[in-house]
Design an enzyme around this catalytic site. Structure first.
Site, PDB file in Angstrom:
ATOM      1  N   SER A 141       0.766  93.469  32.796  1.00 19.98           N
ATOM      2  CA  SER A 141       1.565  92.481  32.066  1.00 19.98           C
ATOM      3  C   SER A 141       2.277  93.228  30.940  1.00 19.98           C
ATOM      4  CB  SER A 141       0.634  91.430  31.455  1.00 19.98           C
ATOM      5  OG  SER A 141       1.332  90.577  30.577  1.00 19.98           O
ATOM      6  N   TYR A 154      -7.015  88.908  26.155  1.00 16.62           N
ATOM      7  CA  TYR A 154      -6.136  89.111  27.321  1.00 16.62           C
ATOM      8  C   TYR A 154      -5.416  90.458  27.218  1.00 16.62           C
ATOM      9  CZ  TYR A 154      -2.515  88.230  30.831  1.00 16.62           C
ATOM     10  OH  TYR A 154      -1.678  88.326  31.920  1.00 16.62           O
TER      11      TYR A 154
HETATM   12  P1  NAP Z   1      -1.993  81.775  38.739  1.00 11.21           P
HETATM   13  O1  NAP Z   1      -0.829  80.985  39.228  1.00 11.21           O
HETATM   14  O2  NAP Z   1      -3.027  81.110  37.904  1.00 11.21           O
HETATM   15  O3  NAP Z   1      -2.681  82.448  40.005  1.00 11.21           O
HETATM   16  C1  NAP Z   1      -3.836  83.232  39.867  1.00 11.21           C
HETATM   17  C2  NAP Z   1      -4.534  83.354  41.203  1.00 11.21           C
HETATM   18  O4  NAP Z   1      -5.677  84.184  41.004  1.00 11.21           O
HETATM   19  C3  NAP Z   1      -5.044  82.026  41.724  1.00 11.21           C
HETATM   20  O5  NAP Z   1      -4.899  82.003  43.121  1.00 11.21           O
HETATM   21  C4  NAP Z   1      -6.515  82.047  41.333  1.00 11.21           C
HETATM   22  O6  NAP Z   1      -7.266  81.269  42.231  1.00 11.21           O
HETATM   23  C5  NAP Z   1      -6.839  83.515  41.475  1.00 11.21           C
HETATM   24  N1  NAP Z   1      -8.009  83.922  40.707  1.00 11.21           N
HETATM   25  C6  NAP Z   1      -8.163  83.904  39.371  1.00 11.21           C
HETATM   26  N2  NAP Z   1      -9.375  84.343  39.038  1.00 11.21           N
HETATM   27  C7  NAP Z   1      -9.993  84.663  40.209  1.00 11.21           C
HETATM   28  C8  NAP Z   1     -11.268  85.174  40.531  1.00 11.21           C
HETATM   29  N3  NAP Z   1     -12.176  85.454  39.607  1.00 11.21           N
HETATM   30  N4  NAP Z   1     -11.567  85.350  41.843  1.00 11.21           N
HETATM   31  C9  NAP Z   1     -10.664  85.074  42.812  1.00 11.21           C
HETATM   32  N5  NAP Z   1      -9.441  84.599  42.563  1.00 11.21           N
HETATM   33  C10 NAP Z   1      -9.116  84.395  41.277  1.00 11.21           C
HETATM   34  O7  NAP Z   1      -1.514  83.026  37.861  1.00 11.21           O
HETATM   35  P2  NAP Z   1      -0.327  84.092  38.060  1.00 11.21           P
HETATM   36  O8  NAP Z   1       0.644  83.876  36.964  1.00 11.21           O
HETATM   37  O9  NAP Z   1       0.148  84.137  39.449  1.00 11.21           O
HETATM   38  O10 NAP Z   1      -1.137  85.415  37.686  1.00 11.21           O
HETATM   39  C11 NAP Z   1      -1.325  86.505  38.580  1.00 11.21           C
HETATM   40  C12 NAP Z   1      -1.479  87.785  37.766  1.00 11.21           C
HETATM   41  O11 NAP Z   1      -0.279  88.022  37.035  1.00 11.21           O
HETATM   42  C13 NAP Z   1      -2.604  87.747  36.737  1.00 11.21           C
HETATM   43  O12 NAP Z   1      -3.268  88.986  36.728  1.00 11.21           O
HETATM   44  C14 NAP Z   1      -1.876  87.541  35.418  1.00 11.21           C
HETATM   45  O13 NAP Z   1      -2.605  88.069  34.338  1.00 11.21           O
HETATM   46  C15 NAP Z   1      -0.608  88.311  35.684  1.00 11.21           C
HETATM   47  N6  NAP Z   1       0.537  87.953  34.850  1.00 11.21           N
HETATM   48  C16 NAP Z   1       0.968  86.653  34.780  1.00 11.21           C
HETATM   49  C17 NAP Z   1       2.043  86.332  33.946  1.00 11.21           C
HETATM   50  C18 NAP Z   1       2.552  84.922  33.797  1.00 11.21           C
HETATM   51  O14 NAP Z   1       3.319  84.675  32.846  1.00 11.21           O
HETATM   52  N7  NAP Z   1       2.219  83.981  34.681  1.00 11.21           N
HETATM   53  C19 NAP Z   1       2.688  87.350  33.214  1.00 11.21           C
HETATM   54  C20 NAP Z   1       2.234  88.662  33.325  1.00 11.21           C
HETATM   55  C21 NAP Z   1       1.153  88.948  34.145  1.00 11.21           C
HETATM   56  P3  NAP Z   1      -8.097  79.966  41.739  1.00 11.21           P
HETATM   57  O15 NAP Z   1      -7.188  79.182  40.838  1.00 11.21           O
HETATM   58  O16 NAP Z   1      -8.454  79.269  42.982  1.00 11.21           O
HETATM   59  O17 NAP Z   1      -9.243  80.541  41.058  1.00 11.21           O
END
Ligand code: NAP
Length: 241
Positions: A141, A154
């Site tokens: 990130s 985080y």
């Molecule tokens: P999201 O929409 O909440 O999706 C996260 C996914 O990860 C969901 O399918 C969730 O499944 C799964 N997950 C979370 N914890 C888990 C665990 N312990 N075991 C198995 N599955 C797990 O979030 P996203 O934005 O796509 O985030 C994906 C990555 O991008 C993360 O690493 C986040 O830190 C990073 N990121 C996000 C942003 C942003 O602004 N959104 C920015 C920079 C980086 P369940 O809900 O079923 O648990």
């Protein structure tokens, strides 16, 4: 097709960035192993992509639990016989000032965001080293490069992802293994939910879409094998001022 017959493991593939990446990888001919805690999300993905069913393996489980970790490696090898691309994507945040934060949230975020990433990578590396090929893409990130208030835990987990990625890249490039850290800015996903203690502060039009980040991940995964990008920052072109 850019990923014809490549075997890709994607954690956190039920929603958001992981789900969009899984969809793009399938379209490009990959076989995908998708891990998520929510079986409903995985079943919906299977229904929506039924024409590719034989190229999809889903694993419902929590990557912070050792039984899930063992299942990920053993099922990937028994179903598809190897791995070419590992996308360590699963992650979450609970935002709070450090003084108000809960130690259980600290432990849970470190367990998922960095400990599980380390263990899954460790589980697949011996195979990649043996075949002298592989691509590991860690979703960090911009919070892995800078700090912001309420992001102490985080940011610490994502700085750890950056440190691990940078050091691992230097360790394994001699085996033709690529390690890429992808650093998105804000993406419109369920990452911003009430349990995270935050809301998306920008208009959805002025932040990234999961598909934008998925396209970046596909780019990193489909470069010629002798070339790598070690770090990519991806941001909205025109964020709201
Ligand atoms: P999201 O929409 O909440 O999706 C996260 C996914 O990860 C969901 O399918 C969730 O499944 C799964 N997950 C979370 N914890 C888990 C665990 N312990 N075991 C198995 N599955 C797990 O979030 P996203 O934005 O796509 O985030 C994906 C990555 O991008 C993360 O690493 C986040 O830190 C990073 N990121 C996000 C942003 C942003 O602004 N959104 C920015 C920079 C980086 P369940 O809900 O079923 O648990």
């Amino acid at each position: 097709m850019k990923l014809h017959n490549k075997i890709a493991v994607i954690t956190g593939a039920g929603k958001g960035i992981g789900r969009a990446t899984a969809k793009k990888f399938l379209k490009e001919g990959a076989k995908v192993v998708l891990i998520s805690r929510s079986g409903d999300d995985l079943n919906r993905f299977l229904d929506e992509n039924s024409s590719h069913k034989s190229n999809i393996l889903t694993i419902e489980g929590d990557i912070s639990k050792s039984e899930t970790l063992n299942k990920i490696t053993s099922s990937t090898f028994s179903t598809f016989g190897g791995i070419d691309i590992l996308v360590n994507n699963a992650g979450f945040s609970v935002f709070n000032n450090l003084v108000d934060s809960r130690t259980e949230d600290f432990d849970a975020m470190f367990n998922t965001n960095i400990r599980a990433l380390y263990l899954i990578t460790k589980g697949f590396l011996p195979h990649m080293i043996k075949v002298k090929s592989g691509t590991i893409i860690n979703i960090a990130s911009v919070a892995g490069k800078q700090g912001f208030a309420t992001g102490t835990i985080y940011c610490a987990t994502k700085h750890a992802v950056m440190g691990l990625s940078r050091a691992l890249m230097l360790e394994v490039r001699k085996y033709n293994i690529r390690v890429v850290a992808v650093c998105p800015g804000s993406v419109d996903t369920d990452f911003f939910r009430p349990e995270s203690n935050t809301v998306l502060s920008s208009h959805p039009f002025t932040v990234l879409k999961p598909e934008d980040v998925a396209e970046t991940i596909l780019y990193a995964a489909s470069l010629p094998e002798n070339a790598t990008v070690s770090e990519i920052e991806v941001r909205p072109t025109n964020p709201r001022k």
